[in-house]
Design an enzyme around this catalytic site. Structure first.
Site, PDB file in Angstrom:
ATOM      1  CG  HIS A  17      -0.363  -8.918  22.748  1.00  0.00           C
ATOM      2  ND1 HIS A  17       0.078 -10.105  22.768  1.00  0.00           N
ATOM      3  CD2 HIS A  17      -0.153  -8.506  21.536  1.00  0.00           C
ATOM      4  CE1 HIS A  17       0.709 -10.351  21.780  1.00  0.00           C
ATOM      5  NE2 HIS A  17       0.655  -9.202  20.866  1.00  0.00           N
ATOM      6  CE  LYS A  41       2.392 -13.321  11.571  1.00  0.00           C
ATOM      7  NZ  LYS A  41       2.058 -12.263  12.695  1.00  0.00           N
ATOM      8  NE  ARG A  90       6.885  -4.951  18.830  1.00  0.00           N
ATOM      9  CZ  ARG A  90       6.750  -6.184  18.314  1.00  0.00           C
ATOM     10  NH1 ARG A  90       6.707  -7.107  19.074  1.00  0.00           N
ATOM     11  NH2 ARG A  90       6.683  -6.415  16.924  1.00  0.00           N
ATOM     12  CB  SER A 128       3.559 -13.967  20.212  1.00  0.00           C
ATOM     13  OG  SER A 128       2.922 -13.187  20.643  1.00  0.00           O
TER      14      SER A 128
HETATM   15  O1  PNS Z   1       0.049  -9.694  15.870  1.00  0.00           O
HETATM   16  P1  PNS Z   1       0.258  -9.559  14.559  1.00  0.00           P
HETATM   17  O2  PNS Z   1       0.780 -10.771  13.837  1.00  0.00           O
HETATM   18  O3  PNS Z   1       0.931  -8.314  14.233  1.00  0.00           O
HETATM   19  O4  PNS Z   1      -1.188  -9.176  13.661  1.00  0.00           O
HETATM   20  C1  PNS Z   1      -1.215  -8.888  12.365  1.00  0.00           C
HETATM   21  C2  PNS Z   1      -2.682  -8.748  11.988  1.00  0.00           C
HETATM   22  C3  PNS Z   1      -3.566  -9.874  12.287  1.00  0.00           C
HETATM   23  C4  PNS Z   1      -3.274  -7.533  12.385  1.00  0.00           C
HETATM   24  C5  PNS Z   1      -2.670  -8.830  10.183  1.00  0.00           C
HETATM   25  O5  PNS Z   1      -1.881  -9.844   9.934  1.00  0.00           O
HETATM   26  C6  PNS Z   1      -4.266  -8.651   9.572  1.00  0.00           C
HETATM   27  O6  PNS Z   1      -4.653  -7.642   9.881  1.00  0.00           O
HETATM   28  N1  PNS Z   1      -4.377  -9.953   8.993  1.00  0.00           N
HETATM   29  C7  PNS Z   1      -5.698  -9.937   8.347  1.00  0.00           C
HETATM   30  C8  PNS Z   1      -5.665  -9.807   6.819  1.00  0.00           C
HETATM   31  C9  PNS Z   1      -5.379  -8.307   6.567  1.00  0.00           C
HETATM   32  O7  PNS Z   1      -6.506  -7.585   6.734  1.00  0.00           O
HETATM   33  N2  PNS Z   1      -4.258  -7.772   6.100  1.00  0.00           N
HETATM   34  C10 PNS Z   1      -4.236  -6.468   5.971  1.00  0.00           C
HETATM   35  C11 PNS Z   1      -4.106  -5.866   4.576  1.00  0.00           C
HETATM   36  S1  PNS Z   1      -3.378  -6.436   3.371  1.00  0.00           S
END
Ligand code: PNS
Length: 158
Positions: A17, A41, A90, A128
């Site tokens: 990150h 989660k 990644r 993570s």
């Molecule tokens: O670090 P991560 O867990 O890969 O991050 C995921 C994240 C936070 C970017 C994603 O889950 C997110 O944007 N969540 C908020 C809800 C949302 O907008 N979902 C996408 C549209 S369906």
């Protein structure tokens, strides 16, 4: 003024990150790092803890703001007036999911574009989840996270 948002769970933040944050901050005028609050989660760290860990390890970057958000990312991007969402890739396995989310977000709001950066090779394996797995068995996580965060991560498993 190019403002981008780099969202994630950051549970906990890793060197992967941090690499993305440092590189993104060089591309845009302001980078908003946004921690997702309402995650299904069941996170290890509270939002407050995740925000403060991010703040501590990004003190050397001047054009950055650490925030948290609830709800849809695309709505939050609009709220903070960011025109770019940055995500890291990644491996090919990340691609399908990320593409779907980016396309969905673009349908909802075409004013915001998603830009993908390829993760530096040295962190391509890192997540993570891997950090938590190794830490839960008391393994060495010094290759995965900044030193000042290590004790906090181990403490969660004591
Ligand atoms: O670090 P991560 O867990 O890969 O991050 C995921 C994240 C936070 C970017 C994603 O889950 C997110 O944007 N969540 C908020 C809800 C949302 O907008 N979902 C996408 C549209 S369906």
């Amino acid at each position: 003024m190019k403002r981008a948002i780099y969202p994630g769970s950051f549970d906990p933040v890793t060197f992967g990150h941090l690499d993305m944050i440092e590189r993104s901050a060089q591309i845009v005028d302001e980078l908003v790092v946004a921690v997702l609050i309402n995650s299904a989660k069941n996170p290890l760290f509270s939002v407050k803890e995740r925000v403060s860990m991010l703040e501590e390890i990004t003190g050397h970057i001047s054009n950055i703001r650490i925030t948290s958000f609830n709800g849809l990312l695309i709505d939050y991007a609009q709220e903070v007036e960011a025109s770019i969402i940055i995500r890291g890739l990644r491996a090919v396995t990340d691609f399908e999911y990320e593409l779907q989310i980016a396309q969905t977000n673009r349908i909802i709001n075409s004013q915001v574009d998603t830009i993908f950066l390829t993760t530096s090779l040295e962190y391509a394996y890192l997540s993570s989840t891997i950090v938590k797995e190794v830490a839960s068995y008391g393994g060495d996580i010094s290759h995965f996270v900044p030193e000042q965060l290590m004790d906090r991560i181990y403490a969660k498993y004591r």
